[in-house]
Design a protein around this motif. Structure first.
Motif, PDB file in Angstrom:
ATOM      1  N   LEU A  48       0.827  -1.199   0.000  1.00 45.56           N
ATOM      2  CA  LEU A  48       0.000   0.000   0.000  1.00 45.56           C
ATOM      3  C   LEU A  48       0.864   1.253   0.000  1.00 45.56           C
ATOM      4  CD1 LEU A  48      -2.863   1.156   0.109  1.00 45.56           C
ATOM      5  CD2 LEU A  48      -2.733   1.030   2.600  1.00 45.56           C
ATOM      6  N   LEU A  49       1.915   1.257   0.810  1.00 42.94           N
ATOM      7  CA  LEU A  49       2.836   2.399   0.827  1.00 42.94           C
ATOM      8  C   LEU A  49       3.545   2.558  -0.515  1.00 42.94           C
ATOM      9  CD1 LEU A  49       4.395   2.081   4.380  1.00 42.94           C
ATOM     10  CD2 LEU A  49       2.753   3.782   3.587  1.00 42.94           C
ATOM     11  N   LEU A  50       3.911   1.464  -1.152  1.00 42.71           N
ATOM     12  CA  LEU A  50       4.564   1.522  -2.460  1.00 42.71           C
ATOM     13  C   LEU A  50       3.637   2.113  -3.509  1.00 42.71           C
ATOM     14  CD1 LEU A  50       7.132   0.750  -4.053  1.00 42.71           C
ATOM     15  CD2 LEU A  50       6.051  -1.448  -4.513  1.00 42.71           C
ATOM     16  N   VAL A  51       2.372   1.743  -3.456  1.00 38.48           N
ATOM     17  CA  VAL A  51       1.390   2.288  -4.390  1.00 38.48           C
ATOM     18  C   VAL A  51       1.213   3.791  -4.151  1.00 38.48           C
ATOM     19  CG1 VAL A  51      -1.065   2.267  -5.015  1.00 38.48           C
ATOM     20  CG2 VAL A  51       0.190   0.112  -4.797  1.00 38.48           C
ATOM     21  N   LEU A  52       1.166   4.186  -2.886  1.00 33.66           N
ATOM     22  CA  LEU A  52       1.013   5.615  -2.577  1.00 33.66           C
ATOM     23  C   LEU A  52       2.230   6.420  -3.024  1.00 33.66           C
ATOM     24  CD1 LEU A  52      -0.662   5.502   0.946  1.00 33.66           C
ATOM     25  CD2 LEU A  52      -1.714   6.128  -1.214  1.00 33.66           C
ATOM     26  N   VAL A  53       3.415   5.898  -2.798  1.00 27.70           N
ATOM     27  CA  VAL A  53       4.630   6.582  -3.241  1.00 27.70           C
ATOM     28  C   VAL A  53       4.676   6.629  -4.760  1.00 27.70           C
ATOM     29  CG1 VAL A  53       7.160   6.421  -3.307  1.00 27.70           C
ATOM     30  CG2 VAL A  53       5.944   6.090  -1.157  1.00 27.70           C
ATOM     31  N   GLY A  54       4.298   5.546  -5.403  1.00 19.35           N
ATOM     32  CA  GLY A  54       4.252   5.536  -6.866  1.00 19.35           C
ATOM     33  C   GLY A  54       3.253   6.530  -7.406  1.00 19.35           C
TER      34      GLY A  54
END
Length: 60
Positions: A48-54
């Motif tokens: 989820l954090l990776l998607v938000l950063v992306g």
């Protein structure tokens, strides 16, 4: 003489008396149940954090 025979009989009876069996007692093991957690719950937050950063990088 009667007291000697009586004392010998009581001593023999007392020495052979046993409080129980000589075998090891059978003890039931204690079962502890632990709440099962899914292995995917540990990876969900980093994804989820990776998607938000992306999404933040893509919008900049």
């Amino acid at each position: 003489m009667n007291k000697l025979v009586l004392a010998a009989a009581l001593t023999a009876a007392a020495s052979t008396a046993s409080a129980g069996n000589l075998a090891e007692p059978i003890v039931e093991p204690v079962v502890i149940e632990q709440a099962a957690t899914s292995s995917s719950s540990g990876i969900l937050l980093p994804l989820l954090l990776l998607v938000l950063v992306g999404a933040a990088v893509a919008s900049s």
